[in-house]
Enzyme design. Sequence first.
Site, PDB file in Angstrom:
ATOM      1  CB  SER A  10       0.438  -1.036   4.360  1.00 28.30           C
ATOM      2  OG  SER A  10       1.334  -1.925   3.750  1.00 28.30           O
ATOM      3  CB  ALA A  11       1.556  -0.593  -0.980  1.00 25.74           C
ATOM      4  CG  ASP A  25       3.405  -4.765  -1.698  1.00 24.93           C
ATOM      5  OD1 ASP A  25       3.883  -5.615  -2.467  1.00 24.93           O
ATOM      6  OD2 ASP A  25       2.886  -5.053  -0.601  1.00 24.93           O
ATOM      7  N   PRO A  57      -8.462  -6.669   2.374  1.00 24.50           N
ATOM      8  CG  PRO A  57      -8.979  -8.949   2.230  1.00 24.50           C
ATOM      9  CD  PRO A  57      -8.747  -7.723   1.397  1.00 24.50           C
ATOM     10  CB  ALA A  88      -4.982 -10.588   3.328  1.00 23.14           C
ATOM     11  N   GLY A  89      -1.590  -9.851   2.775  1.00 23.89           N
ATOM     12  CA  GLY A  89      -0.572  -9.934   1.725  1.00 23.89           C
ATOM     13  C   GLY A  89      -1.044  -9.348   0.411  1.00 23.89           C
ATOM     14  CG  LEU A  90      -4.684  -9.630  -0.864  1.00 22.21           C
ATOM     15  CD1 LEU A  90      -6.214  -9.677  -0.852  1.00 22.21           C
ATOM     16  CD2 LEU A  90      -4.153 -10.396  -2.086  1.00 22.21           C
TER      17      LEU A  90
END
Length: 328
Positions: free
Chosen positions: A119-120, A163, A111, A114-116
């Site tokens: 983008s990285a 990340d 997602p 969502a902080g997961l």
Amino acid sequence: MVTASAPGKVYLFGEHAVVYGEPAVPCAIGLRASVTAEKRDEGLRIEAEDLSLSGFTVEYDDDETNRPDIDVPNSLVDAAMGYVDEAVAQVREAADSPDAGFDITIESKIPLGAGLGSSAAVAAAAIEAGTRELGVELSKAEIAERAYQVENTVQDGQASRADTFCSTMGGAVRIEGDDCQRIDSPDLPFVIGYDGGAGDTGALVAGVRELRDEYDFAADTVEAIGDIVRRGEQALAAENIDEIGDLMNFNHGLLSALGVSSRTLDSMVWAARDAGGLGAKLTGAGGGGCIVALDETPETLTALEYTPGCEEAFRAELDTDGVRVESG
Ligand code: MEV
């Protein structure tokens, strides 16, 4: 045509405190973004699917004035395109091919926002796919460095290495300043709850900084999170999952004391604990977004599915591969 993929991540321990030089342990999760790169004569064509951008196709020739008219919020398009633009710049530099053109297709199960670490993962996968498509094979260390440069440029010099290093290397990693290493870990049965929102990372980091400047006990709390991380590393090495869970609970309590939890994050954390999860904490900047729990049984997942405010709940295994070529 080459397709590469890279995983998202959760913080097992140490977010926020890592900003002040304490160690942190992010873990890669088996939820991937994949990027396909195919050479074309010039320019860049990007197609994104399964993102919360819900699929868009744009064609442009690296010319800012030539932005296409598409029916999705500009900030999202700009964010996604910014990462791909910068990743392609890294590919061109690494392959010494400043004019290389690409068709890029992105598919992500992570997602967005969502902080997961979506983008990285997109940055690492794009660099791997793009360089391989040009016949260049980078080491993982070089992909991690270049993916970090992508994030750092897009995020105006504010990115941490967590990340991009975690997504590139896979597994559990230890971050302390610029020092990044992979560390041993047993299999971890992650269950993730997502409230559909996202906190404002900059504002949350600033809030912790103010507390820390004003109150010695807030500074002590940040140091105590560092202590949890060091104990957590020992528990990981000893494969002591019960202790890892206990330390996650402590870590959540301290993050909550620093003001970065929220009602829905706390509800999800308590739902996971009540269901018998071995440990549960928010992951990332907080304020909204995701929690991560450990549970081998189906109980935590079921409990989260019924928790008000939890939009999505899913299982994720620890990913040990990091960035990898899928085909081509
Ligand atoms: C955000 O994902 C993690 C924080 O520790 C900020 C950072 O490390 O840059 C809150």
